[in-house]
Design an enzyme around this catalytic site. Structure first.
Site, PDB file in Angstrom:
ATOM      1  N   HIS A 149      11.812 -16.018   3.581  1.00 43.36           N
ATOM      2  CA  HIS A 149      11.459 -14.720   2.977  1.00 43.36           C
ATOM      3  C   HIS A 149      11.041 -13.738   4.071  1.00 43.36           C
ATOM      4  CE1 HIS A 149       9.435 -12.173  -0.273  1.00 43.36           C
ATOM      5  NE2 HIS A 149       8.928 -11.682   0.841  1.00 43.36           N
ATOM      6  N   GLU A 150      10.231 -14.225   5.020  1.00 46.25           N
ATOM      7  CA  GLU A 150       9.725 -13.322   6.078  1.00 46.25           C
ATOM      8  C   GLU A 150      10.794 -13.003   7.109  1.00 46.25           C
ATOM      9  OE1 GLU A 150       6.579 -13.386   3.716  1.00 46.25           O
ATOM     10  OE2 GLU A 150       7.196 -11.912   5.197  1.00 46.25           O
ATOM     11  N   CYS A 208       6.456 -10.066  -3.333  1.00 50.24           N
ATOM     12  CA  CYS A 208       6.490  -9.463  -1.999  1.00 50.24           C
ATOM     13  C   CYS A 208       5.452  -8.344  -1.943  1.00 50.24           C
ATOM     14  CB  CYS A 208       7.897  -8.894  -1.733  1.00 50.24           C
ATOM     15  SG  CYS A 208       8.055  -8.119  -0.109  1.00 50.24           S
ATOM     16  N   HIS A 245      12.961 -10.214   6.008  1.00 50.80           N
ATOM     17  CA  HIS A 245      12.397  -8.866   6.249  1.00 50.80           C
ATOM     18  C   HIS A 245      12.812  -8.347   7.623  1.00 50.80           C
ATOM     19  CE1 HIS A 245      10.026  -7.946   2.733  1.00 50.80           C
ATOM     20  NE2 HIS A 245       9.294  -9.042   2.821  1.00 50.80           N
TER      21      HIS A 245
END
Ligand code: 4LI
Ligand code: NI
Length: 183
Positions: free
Chosen positions: A153-154, A110, A157
């Site tokens: 993953h994004e 990351c 966030h």
């Protein structure tokens, strides 16, 4: 131009916030920001530009990572089947997903984490995403394998979740249940 000094690192509370939806149609300012995020990813994958500006290579970037608690993300990569994914998305959401999980056998990195955090990150093997793209169109993306991993993953966030939140602290390399390894 976004460079590493613009990337928020872990410890900053913004990375643990739930980001806010952006108004649609997207404002010029939000479109410019998302274009810059996409350009960062392209720059980071160009050896000359990457070296000249000391960029860390990435295939995904979420707005909280540049200090904006807004539901915007960019991805830029080609997957194992040489399919190009290059998107700036507003208000992305997972509308459906497989029961089956998947994980990168090399673990995840990351841009906001300046350290290796070893371990398997179990994610859904297939996801369907709905979002608004940079042209203001509603898009529906059916994703699997590496593409599914990157988008999850994004989107994490945008919900204040870091990849290592998913790693089993007792046994980071334990085979996740009902999950397929992605090399
Ligand atoms: C700890 N082990 C590891 O990191 C790890 C280690 C090995 C393999 C993988 C596959 C790992 N895992 C991992 N590798 C990546 N890259 C591979 C290299 N690549 C890249 C590098 C150079 C030029 C161009 C490019 Cl394209 C950039 C992207 N990216 C992510 N993630 C997690 S999902 C979001 C995405 C992200 O953009 N992170 C910054 N994970
Ligand atoms: Ni990240």
């Amino acid at each position: 131009m976004i460079t590493m000094k613009d990337i928020i690192r872990e410890g900053d509370p913004i990375l643990r916030e739930v980001a806010s939806e952006v108004d649609l149609p997207p404002s010029e300012e939000n479109k410019e920001t998302l274009e810059e995020m996409l350009q960062y990813l392209k720059n980071s994958q160009d050896e000359q530009i990457c070296d000249r500006y000391n960029l860390r290579p990435g295939v995904g970037l979420a707005a909280p990572q540049i200090g904006l608690s807004k539901r915007m993300l960019a991805v830029h990569f080609t997957d194992f089947n040489e399919k190009l994914y290059s998107y700036g998305l507003f208000n992305p959401r997972i509308v459906s997903h497989s029961v089956e999980k998947a994980y990168l056998t090399s673990g995840e990195g990351c841009l906001s984490v300046d350290r290796e955090v070893p371990g398997y990150v179990p994610r859904y093997a297939r996801v369907t995403i709905k979002a608004t793209d940079l042209e203001g169109n509603e898009v529906k993306l059916r994703l699997r394998d590496f593409a599914a991993i990157v988008f999850q993953h994004e989107i994490d966030h945008l919900n204040g979740v870091m990849f290592y939140d998913h790693i089993d602290p007792d046994n980071p390399f334990k085979e996740p249940e009902n999950a397929k390894p992605l090399d």
